[in-house]
Scaffold this motif. Structure first.
Motif, PDB file in Angstrom:
ATOM      1  N   GLN A   1      43.382  44.312  47.955  1.00 34.58           N
ATOM      2  CA  GLN A   1      42.664  45.237  47.083  1.00 34.58           C
ATOM      3  C   GLN A   1      43.452  46.543  47.811  1.00 34.58           C
ATOM      4  OE1 GLN A   1      39.519  45.169  45.398  1.00 34.58           O
ATOM      5  NE2 GLN A   1      39.759  42.969  45.031  1.00 34.58           N
TER       6      GLN A   1
ATOM      7  N   ASP B   1      42.017  45.179  34.781  1.00 34.92           N
ATOM      8  CA  ASP B   1      40.796  45.832  35.050  1.00 34.92           C
ATOM      9  C   ASP B   1      39.691  44.904  34.290  1.00 34.92           C
ATOM     10  OD1 ASP B   1      41.356  47.916  36.280  1.00 34.92           O
ATOM     11  OD2 ASP B   1      41.179  49.604  34.835  1.00 34.92           O
TER      12      ASP B   1
ATOM     13  N   THR C   1      43.199  44.071  40.336  1.00 32.11           N
ATOM     14  CA  THR C   1      43.601  45.371  40.706  1.00 32.11           C
ATOM     15  C   THR C   1      45.454  45.581  40.352  1.00 32.11           C
ATOM     16  OG1 THR C   1      44.363  44.880  43.081  1.00 32.11           O
ATOM     17  CG2 THR C   1      42.284  45.902  42.756  1.00 32.11           C
TER      18      THR C   1
END
Lengths: 482, 425
Positions: free
Chosen positions: A185, B371, B376
């Motif tokens: 992330q 999304d 991501t």
């Protein structure tokens, strides 16, 4: 605590989630390290993340310090209550929320036990790799806080390798999602430092973790040696041969005696026993195991015994995991340390431990994860004999210093907590500690999350390592330490 | 600022006193970072010198862009300022290969190839295959958390690092972690440093855990007609007992999807693994192929021109749907697509098109698909002009304020890499 606040806390968690009776509060006065005891003002057992948030918001408003607690099996006093503070126990938040087999992901609440994860995915052929000896009772949240290890970390890594995402409540009561189910992330890796932060960054309310496929085959070999130095040499030779065993464990004579007395694993009668576990594809494990035997023999092994069945293999591990507690059968008191050294320093450090224990007239039992150099020296003594406890503490302290001097660490699994915080400057410079404090203050600017742990106080005088004392529930025979 | 002026100014004199005048030079246009032109390039020789440079720049309000091999300078937003490039080229030694302990201590400016060469002398390796190993450095790989095809077996680079030494903007040099495989003393600041894109400090040294070099390696390829079948095959392999060290999908067309598998180990076991792979694959034929299929990621970055390269992080089971959606969007827009996805769910995508607007359209569609999958997407490489139109880091969760607080604690003067990281950090 004043009645108005108690009733405000009660309105958040209800009667079922509030512990306030003096006798009941005593249950929470310590964790697995029983020497330090502080009775908390109040214990709250929230059932949801929203309740955790509401509790923390109230603590924030009133500036009440709080300590999170899983099952209280920690060995360094991480879950020891803070004076004037409350304890937030996560044991009621114990649901497995999602099992995603194709992606090998599991989402759990913080109070789920380590073993429950493996139990949930085992029918699909998966397991959760970190395996602390207390895995049957310890919680995942506790594992996250302490970055727990186990016997199989040499190959599989510790808790931090398996945690992908965390939902946490930080000290102002806000709920944050760090990391997530998919990898990489964007932004800083905050899951990394959160794992192992010993409850000083916040409270975990949800955990996304990774499980892995069980290997096709696992084989465990016992090799009997005349000394731990020989067994240590065999460990190095196995690794030098290009193998990557799932576990490499050494137990010395005293530890073997104790384990034998406690759970009868039927180990060879020797000075030092090496356990070598190989796992992977059947063909490869079989071929490599054929090489392990001769390597051990060339280092002095005089008996090799391969566990013939899964039941026999389990008995071997039961003996190993029971070794700590079993030492209680051969000595009235003992100290537990878990220093780490580079593996090649093993013979030298063991020799030095032997020399110093002889000097002090004390016995030291050694059980260690030899693959990753994680020692578990158990200093045996009898506190009824004048001066022994003092000498045992000096010896334990010496051993920690030996580990640091050898390029190692003062703790491989148990954490700093209350117990070893005065030893942090032995390992880290003032600048190193300052950098850690910066991170801590970014997470908890109010000093409310487990505020007295991990860092030495202003009193620079070193505190001695502390003696193991049985918990009241152990004395009552209601629980056993592994 | 003219060069003569630059070389007479106070900063130049101070910094050259720190590193020696021969290690400070005026920057050339090749040193520009995303079209932002720095003034000078400084190459300290020790961690202490790095820290002194940082402290001086921090106090003088000057900014620093740390640089290793310069292979990932296109990553991130445009820096808001770039006064000096701090090159780690002189910190390039392998300090200690403790082969008996299977660890190595190495300086940040050492290239991956050089490190691997030293390790191989004792039959060991850093079990990671980042892109451009001949140029990429230890520090750069750590700062960008670059991971390659070996990750599926050996973990990410974060799982292979035991400790780092880092110089901070306040002039201190700190160490985090240690030299041993297991260590829970204090916070794991190594993980904070890894992937922080040099915005908190400059990594000057690292300690890695190592693995043995495998005796034998074999790679196989199967060609499948649809993304969904390829995805199913990958999931079947993930759910098997096969001990693969690489598992990758490679596609340039919607109807021709390659699945690559790599095994490592002793020769007898490779044969055994192949037999099992064939059984799992059923009607899809696996044939042995050259090992260079594993450089497919790296090849995405060759001659980037006006291409956009992005990294989509989804779950392994979502790769098929991502791949399908991508080709569906790209074909009508006349955008050429190359996708290289690892079995871990990390997919890298290269988009080539005649016009920037076409690229933006496909990029937006891809982002909305990612999304939808709750994954991501970050843009690793694109023409500088496009960076004004998009945030390369994509959608951020609620932890941004905390990340900003951490930046504030470590680099309050915004000395390091200002503006390049998430949320303008």
């Amino acid at each position: 605590m004043n009645a108005r606040l108690v009733s405000e806390f009660r309105s958040i968690v209800g009667d079922a989630g509030l512990v306030s009776g003096p006798e009941q509060l005593r249950t929470y006065e310590c964790d697995g390290l029983t020497l330090f005891r502080v009775v908390p003002e109040l214990v709250l057992l929230p059932a949801t993340a929203q309740e955790v948030q509401a509790i923390v918001k109230l603590c924030h408003r009133e500036r009440i310090p709080f300590v999170a607690r899983g099952s209280g099996t920690g060995l360094s006093g991480g879950a020891l209550p803070v004076k004037g503070g409350i304890v937030i126990g996560v044991s009621r938040m114990n649901r497995i929320l999602e099992v995603d087999v194709p992606n090998a992901r599991v989402v759990v609440e913080p109070g789920v036990t380590n073993s429950a994860i493996t139990a949930a995915v085992s029918p699909h052929g998966y397991f959760y790799a970190p395996d602390p000896s207390s895995q049957v009772v310890c919680t995942v949240a506790g594992n996250v806080a302490e970055n727990s290890g186990g016997a199989h970390c040499f190959k599989y890594g510790v808790t931090t390798t398996y945690i992908l995402g965390l939902e946490v409540v930080v000290s102002d009561g806000s709920l944050l999602r760090l990391g997530g189910a998919s990898l990489d992330q964007p932004g800083y890796d905050l899951v990394g430092p959160f794992v192992g932060s010993e409850g000083t960054f916040g409270i975990v309310t949800k955990i996304t973790l990774r499980v892995i496929k069980k290997p096709e085959t696992t084989q465990t070999l016992m090799a009997a040696f005349n000394s731990s130095s020989e067994a240590g040499a065999a460990v190095s030779a196995i690794i030098a041969a290009g193998m990557f065993p799932a576990a490499l464990e050494i137990m010395d004579r005293l530890a073997l005696e104790a384990a034998e007395a406690a759970v009868h694993p039927n180990y060879p009668n020797c000075q030092s026993l090496l356990l070598v576990e190989l796992d992977g594809s059947t063909r490869e494990v079989e071929l490599l195991m054929e090489k392990v035997g001769p390597i051990c023999q060339s280092c002095g092994a005089w008996e090799l015994r391969l566990a013939k069945s899964e039941a026999e293999r389990m008995a071997v591990w039961k003996g190993r995991k029971a070794a700590f507690a079993a030492v209680g059968r051969i000595s009235p008191n003992y100290l537990v340390q878990d220093g780490v050294i580079p593996r090649t320093a093993l013979p030298r450090v063991l020799g030095e431990i032997d020399r110093r224990s002889a000097e002090k007239g004390l016995r030291v039992a050694n059980v260690f994860h030899a693959g990753d150099g994680n020692l578990h020296p158990l200093v045996l003594y009898d506190r009824r004999i004048a001066g022994q406890e003092e000498r045992a503490m000096e010896l334990a302290e010496d051993i920690l210093r030996l580990c640091v001097e050898a390029g190692g660490s003062i703790t491989g699994e148990h954490g700093i907590g209350e117990e070893k915080k005065q030893f942090m400057p032995v390992m880290f410079s003032a600048a190193d500690l300052d950098a850690m404090q910066r991170l801590r203050s970014a997470f908890d600017p109010y000093d409310l999350c487990n505020p007295t742990k991990m860092f030495p106080g202003t009193d620079a005088k070193l505190q001695r390592p502390v003696a193991y004392e049985p918990h009241p529930i152990e004395i009552a025979g209601l629980a056993q330490r592994y | 600022m003219s060069q003569a002026l630059v070389q007479n100014n106070e900063a130049w004199i101070e910094l050259s006193a720190v590193v020696g005048p021969e290690h400070l030079r005026p920057a050339t246009p090749e040193d520009a970072v995303e079209a932002v032109q720095p003034t000078g390039v400084i190459a300290p020789g020790t961690a202490q010198e790095v820290a002194q440079v940082l402290r001086y720049c921090n106090s003088a309000g000057l900014t620093i862009i740390p640089r290793g091999g310069g292979t990932q300078l296109g990553l991130g937003n445009r820096p808001s300022r770039a006064d000096f490039i701090l090159s780690l080229e002189r910190l390039n030694r392998v300090i200690e290969h403790a082969w008996g302990d299977m660890t190595v201590t190495v300086e940040a400016g050492c290239t991956i190839d050089k490190l691997q060469g030293v390790l191989r002398e004792h039959g060991q390796q850093l079990a990671a295959d980042p892109m451009q190993p001949e140029r990429a450095t230890v520090g750069g790989v750590l700062a960008t958390a670059e991971s390659g095809t070996l990750r599926i077996r050996y973990g990410a680079i974060r799982d292979l690092v035991l400790g780092v030494e880092m110089a901070l903007p306040d002039g201190s040099v700190i160490k985090a972690g240690g030299k041993v495989v297991k260590n829970v003393a204090g916070y794991d600041l190594t993980k904070l440093a890894i992937g922080s894109l040099g915005t908190l400090g400059v990594i000057t040294r690292a300690v890695f855990r190592l693995h043995p070099v495998p005796v034998a390696t074999a790679s196989y390829v199967a060609t499948l007609p649809t993304a969904s079948e390829a995805s199913k095959l990958v999931l079947a392999i993930l759910d098997s007992h096969l001990v693969y060290t690489g598992l990758q999908i490679h596609a340039r067309r919607a109807d021709q999807i390659f699945v690559h598998v790599r095994f490592e180990g002793i020769p007898e076991s490779l044969q055994d693994q192949y037999v099992k792979l064939v059984r799992i694959a059923g009607e899809h034929k696996f044939v042995e192929c050259a090992g260079d299929v594993w450089t497919a990621r790296q090849k995405l970055f060759v001659n980037p021109g006006s291409a956009v390269i992005c990294k989509c992080c989804v779950l392994p089971s979502q790769i098929g749907s991502l791949c399908h959606a991508l080709f569906q969007q790209a074909a009508p827009a006349e955008v050429a697509v190359t996708l290289v996805a690892q079995g871990t769910g990390l997919a890298e995508v290269r988009l080539d098109a005649a016009g920037q607007q076409l690229l933006m359209t496909v990029l937006r569609a891809l982002r909305s698909e990612v999304d939808r999958l709750e994954g991501t997407m970050t843009v690793s490489q694109c023409p500088v002009a496009m960076k004004d139109e998009l945030d390369v880091w994509g959608t951020l969760k609620d932890a941004l304020p905390l990340m900003q607080r951490i930046k504030q604690k470590f680099d309050p003067g915004q000395t390091l890499n200002p503006g390049r990281f998430v949320g303008g950090i």
